[in-house]
Enzyme design. Structure first.
Site, PDB file in Angstrom:
ATOM      1  N   CYS A 215     -34.451  10.258 -58.150  1.00 16.30           N
ATOM      2  CA  CYS A 215     -34.040   9.376 -59.235  1.00 16.30           C
ATOM      3  C   CYS A 215     -32.600   9.660 -59.668  1.00 16.30           C
ATOM      4  CB  CYS A 215     -35.036   9.484 -60.390  1.00 16.30           C
ATOM      5  SG  CYS A 215     -35.086   8.009 -61.456  1.00 16.30           S
TER       6      CYS A 215
ATOM      7  N   GLU B 188     -41.308   8.614 -56.509  1.00 13.20           N
ATOM      8  CA  GLU B 188     -41.222   9.746 -57.435  1.00 13.20           C
ATOM      9  C   GLU B 188     -42.549   9.932 -58.163  1.00 13.20           C
ATOM     10  OE1 GLU B 188     -38.471  11.107 -61.293  1.00 13.20           O
ATOM     11  OE2 GLU B 188     -38.401   9.035 -60.576  1.00 13.20           O
TER      12      GLU B 188
ATOM     13  N   LYS C 227     -36.640  18.500 -59.072  1.00 15.80           N
ATOM     14  CA  LYS C 227     -35.592  17.746 -59.754  1.00 15.80           C
ATOM     15  C   LYS C 227     -34.739  18.678 -60.620  1.00 15.80           C
ATOM     16  CE  LYS C 227     -35.448  13.228 -62.095  1.00 15.80           C
ATOM     17  NZ  LYS C 227     -36.334  12.231 -62.742  1.00 15.80           N
TER      18      LYS C 227
END
Length: 308
Positions: free
Chosen positions: A167, A44, A133
């Site tokens: 994540c 990430e 995200k």
């Protein structure tokens, strides 16, 4: 292609320095190529690093001028999709005949907003697409904006259907279902979470989706930050800010490589599509184990399966 090798990078970027981090990216691509890796997964926000430990001068109701300067420095070292850095990675993907996924902090040069973004490159040298995200976690919301359903996609490649989430998006059951709905086979999960519980979640996802899961994290210490930013890290934070924990997991939840802690490294494992079929015999979340007569599911603006 029924069988091939994947690689998972656990490394330390040059924090807040995208130029030097690009050199690091190339170095790991070259290492993976020597091991015949055909899909390489980076962590990430590898460019220009996940800003672990920094608060950007904020508390509720207050910001500092020094914190604004930190954000500006982070913004300047972030990546504009389609510009120089992404063109270079596309070139390397073609040169080394390798699919590459890499987390970046993406800057929107019009709005000036930053996004935590996952890029997908084909072995032919094209940028297949990106995923932003959906929900930055906690203080990340100060740094990154929110993505939307238009990037909840998988990519139909010669290696199989590749996709993933970033994540703690992986803790969102409906976001995972959006991936399963597209028949994902190789699920990438770049992260900044290095707790033991994280790998338990990835094992669950592999079993739930009956897919291969590749979890990639950075290894970061306080001393890896530029000196002027080390002063901004809280004294009570440990020297190791992210110990890693990268891992590769089979469709039945078997750990094939890793987890790797407290060092840099390249994990590799063989992907065998027959194992996906074998795993689906007794559980297929969108097939014979689904109850479409009971449950309905729809994702706003989710695109069709993308081709590479």
């Amino acid at each position: 292609m029924k069988k091939f090798k994947v690689g998972c990078v656990q490394a330390t970027p040059a924090l807040f320095n995208k130029s030097k981090t690009m050199d690091i990216v190339l170095n790991w691509i070259q290492k993976a190529s020597k091991q015949d890796v055909q899909l390489l997964v980076f962590p990430e926000s590898f460019i220009p690093a996940y800003p672990a430990g920094l608060g950007f001068g904020t508390v509720v109701g207050s910001r500092t001028e020094a914190g604004r300067d930190q954000f500006r420095e982070y913004w300047e070292n972030s990546v504009e999709v389609g510009a120089d850095e992404t063109q270079k990675i596309a070139k390397w993907a073609k040169e080394y005949e390798m699919y590459i996924t890499i987390g970046i902090t993406e800057k929107d040069t019009i709005s000036k907003t930053l996004y935590c973004t996952l890029l997908y490159f084909s072995d032919k040298g094209s940028l297949m697409g990106k995923h932003r995200k959906l929900k930055p976690t906690a203080a990340e919301r100060l740094v990154w904006g929110e993505g939307d359903g238009t990037s909840l996609s998988t990519f139909d490649t010669s290696l199989g259907k590749i996709g993933g989430l970033i994540c703690w998006e992986n803790y969102m059951p409906l976001a995972r279902m959006a991936m399963y709905q597209k028949g994902i086979e190789i699920y990438v999960a770049p992260t900044a979470d290095s707790r033991d519980s994280w790998n338990s979640s990835l094992i669950h996802i592999a079993c739930e989706g009956r897919c291969y899961v590749i979890g990639s994290n950075q290894f970061i210490r306080k001393s890896d930050y530029p000196e002027h930013l080390q002063k901004e890290l809280a004294e009570d934070r440990p020297e190791v800010l992210s110990r890693g924990g990268s891992v590769i997991i089979s469709p039945l939840g078997e750990v094939l490589a890793g987890p790797l802690y407290n060092e840099e490294g390249l994990l590799t494992a063989e992907i065998d599509h027959d194992e996906i079929i074998r795993a689906k015999m007794d559980f297929d979340v969108i097939g014979h184990y689904a109850r479409n007569d009971v449950f309905g599911f729809d994702v706003n603006s989710q695109p069709d399966i993308s081709k590479d």
